[in-house]
Write an enzyme that holds these catalytic residues in place. Structure first.
Site, PDB file in Angstrom:
ATOM      1  N   PRO A  89       0.820  -1.223   0.000  1.00  0.00           N
ATOM      2  CG  PRO A  89      -0.225  -1.189   2.093  1.00  0.00           C
ATOM      3  CD  PRO A  89       0.549  -2.070   1.165  1.00  0.00           C
ATOM      4  CD  GLU A 116      -1.331  -8.854  11.268  1.00  0.00           C
ATOM      5  OE1 GLU A 116      -2.399  -9.268  10.765  1.00  0.00           O
ATOM      6  OE2 GLU A 116      -0.496  -9.618  11.773  1.00  0.00           O
ATOM      7  NE  ARG A 154      -6.619  -4.949 -21.426  1.00  0.00           N
ATOM      8  CZ  ARG A 154      -7.803  -5.160 -21.983  1.00  0.00           C
ATOM      9  NH1 ARG A 154      -8.622  -6.024 -21.481  1.00  0.00           N
ATOM     10  NH2 ARG A 154      -8.179  -4.471 -23.022  1.00  0.00           N
ATOM     11  CG  ASP A 169      -8.184  -1.611 -24.276  1.00  0.00           C
ATOM     12  OD1 ASP A 169      -9.249  -1.454 -24.906  1.00  0.00           O
ATOM     13  OD2 ASP A 169      -7.983  -2.499 -23.447  1.00  0.00           O
TER      14      ASP A 169
HETATM   15  N1  4FN Z   1      -1.704  -4.899   2.220  1.00  0.00           N
HETATM   16  C1  4FN Z   1      -3.568   0.694   4.434  1.00  0.00           C
HETATM   17  C2  4FN Z   1      -2.886   1.079   5.582  1.00  0.00           C
HETATM   18  C3  4FN Z   1      -2.221   0.130   6.349  1.00  0.00           C
HETATM   19  C4  4FN Z   1      -2.204  -1.205   5.954  1.00  0.00           C
HETATM   20  C5  4FN Z   1      -2.861  -1.583   4.803  1.00  0.00           C
HETATM   21  C6  4FN Z   1      -2.853  -3.013   4.352  1.00  0.00           C
HETATM   22  C7  4FN Z   1      -1.194  -7.106   3.130  1.00  0.00           C
HETATM   23  C8  4FN Z   1       1.038  -7.462   4.198  1.00  0.00           C
HETATM   24  C9  4FN Z   1       0.360  -5.151   3.524  1.00  0.00           C
HETATM   25  C10 4FN Z   1      -3.071  -3.263   0.342  1.00  0.00           C
HETATM   26  C11 4FN Z   1      -3.677  -2.365  -0.539  1.00  0.00           C
HETATM   27  C12 4FN Z   1      -3.207  -2.205  -1.803  1.00  0.00           C
HETATM   28  C13 4FN Z   1      -0.430  -4.370  -2.066  1.00  0.00           C
HETATM   29  C14 4FN Z   1      -3.531  -0.647   4.046  1.00  0.00           C
HETATM   30  C15 4FN Z   1      -1.476  -3.841  -1.337  1.00  0.00           C
HETATM   31  C16 4FN Z   1      -1.962  -4.011  -0.037  1.00  0.00           C
HETATM   32  C17 4FN Z   1      -2.095  -2.946  -2.201  1.00  0.00           C
HETATM   33  C18 4FN Z   1      -1.299  -4.956   0.934  1.00  0.00           C
HETATM   34  C19 4FN Z   1      -0.410  -7.913   4.130  1.00  0.00           C
HETATM   35  C20 4FN Z   1       1.119  -5.974   4.520  1.00  0.00           C
HETATM   36  C21 4FN Z   1      -1.094  -5.603   3.344  1.00  0.00           C
HETATM   37  C22 4FN Z   1      -4.016   3.127   4.102  1.00  0.00           C
HETATM   38  C23 4FN Z   1      -3.873   1.670   2.148  1.00  0.00           C
HETATM   39  C24 4FN Z   1      -5.792   1.501   3.684  1.00  0.00           C
HETATM   40  C25 4FN Z   1      -1.902  -5.268   4.622  1.00  0.00           C
HETATM   41  C26 4FN Z   1      -4.303   1.744   3.618  1.00  0.00           C
HETATM   42  N2  4FN Z   1      -1.448  -2.953  -3.395  1.00  0.00           N
HETATM   43  N3  4FN Z   1      -1.941  -3.864   4.905  1.00  0.00           N
HETATM   44  O1  4FN Z   1      -3.645  -3.385   3.510  1.00  0.00           O
HETATM   45  O2  4FN Z   1      -0.409  -5.689   0.579  1.00  0.00           O
HETATM   46  O3  4FN Z   1      -0.460  -3.812  -3.289  1.00  0.00           O
END
Ligand code: 4FN
Length: 247
Positions: A89, A116, A154, A169
């Site tokens: 994220p 986490e 794609r 696209d």
């Molecule tokens: N997510 C936010 C804030 C704090 C934590 C998270 C969260 C999966 C391993 C990362 C999430 C979203 C879009 C990977 C989210 C993405 C992930 C992604 C992701 C477990 C740690 C986690 C402020 C964004 C809401 C969990 C916000 N794009 N932590 O989701 O991997 O790629």
């Protein structure tokens, strides 16, 4: 293109990759996605991939050693030349432009997080790029990796059956799409716009472009920032914004 994906739950991704257009693209040898289970690179009896966070607090953190071992073993010497993308994220937001650019590369490596969080040293010393698919909490990086693979695949020539499809696209990628209709011409009394049945291809093209522009103005005005517009298109949008403000 070859894609190495590092994940703790490869089975969660397999079915999607093998289905439909992505499956065909793999059969045709246009893209080759290899899933690697990070747990296979643990060295302890319990095959541990997570641990408690330094500093305390709740949740578990993904350990760095299995990930470093996995990526170094799989990529070998190639590691210097291959982007190692962490789905997180905290990454830059995935766009059509990024997908298009990645599609020109011969090889990618994708790291999916679980628990986490991931030990910060993975971000600092293993990943070369960080990409996010949007701002919401997820349980892992596997769906984001699939989204990225789908968006990239794609863009590769030949992945979509129709040769013009990717070009159409990308022309449209700066705007929302015009409305689509298929048969029947009347469904439960709701008619397809007459222009689409007219056979007048120039008029249809004009209508579609206009619908695209108006819809983008209404729902995603931010997307119009980077769009090249003709004078006529500018005045259409100016009229529409005025009508919207002065009903
Ligand atoms: N997510 C936010 C804030 C704090 C934590 C998270 C969260 C999966 C391993 C990362 C999430 C979203 C879009 C990977 C989210 C993405 C992930 C992604 C992701 C477990 C740690 C986690 C402020 C964004 C809401 C969990 C916000 N794009 N932590 O989701 O991997 O790629």
């Amino acid at each position: 293109m070859h894609v190495d994906v590092f994940t703790l739950i490869p089975e969660s991704m397999q079915a999607y990759l093998d289905a439909s257009i992505l499956g065909k693209a793999q059969e045709a040898g246009l893209i080759n996605v290899e899933l690697h289970n990070i747990r296979d690179y643990t060295k302890d009896k319990h095959r541990t991939t997570d641990d408690v966070p330094y500093g305390g607090g709740g949740g578990m953190v993904m350990k760095p050693e299995p990930l470093f071992d996995a990526v170094h073993t799989v990529l070998g010497e190639a590691i210097a030349a291959v982007p190692v993308i962490l789905l997180t994220p905290q990454g830059r937001l995935l766009t059509h432009a990024i997908a298009h650019q990645l599609a020109s590369l011969p090889r990618l490596a994708l790291i999916c997080g679980r628990y986490e969080g991931i030990d910060e040293r993975v971000r600092q010393h293993l990943a070369t790029d960080e990409i996010s698919i949007g701002d919401y909490v997820l349980t892992g990086g596997e769906l984001p990796a699939l989204v990225l693979i789908d968006a990239v695949a794609r863009q590769i020539n030949g992945v979509l059956g129709d040769a013009g499809a990717t070009e159409r696209d990308s022309h449209a990628a700066g705007l929302l799409e015009h409305p689509h209709y298929t048969r029947p011409a009347t469904f439960q009394g709701w008619k397809v716009p007459e222009v689409l049945l007219s056979g007048d291809h120039a008029r249809i093209a004009r209508w579609r472009r206009e619908q695209s522009l108006l819809r983008t103005l209404q729902r995603r005005p931010d997307m119009l920032q980077g769009t090249e517009l003709t004078d006529d298109e500018r005045s259409l949008l100016a009229d529409a914004s005025r009508e919207d403000r002065e009903p």
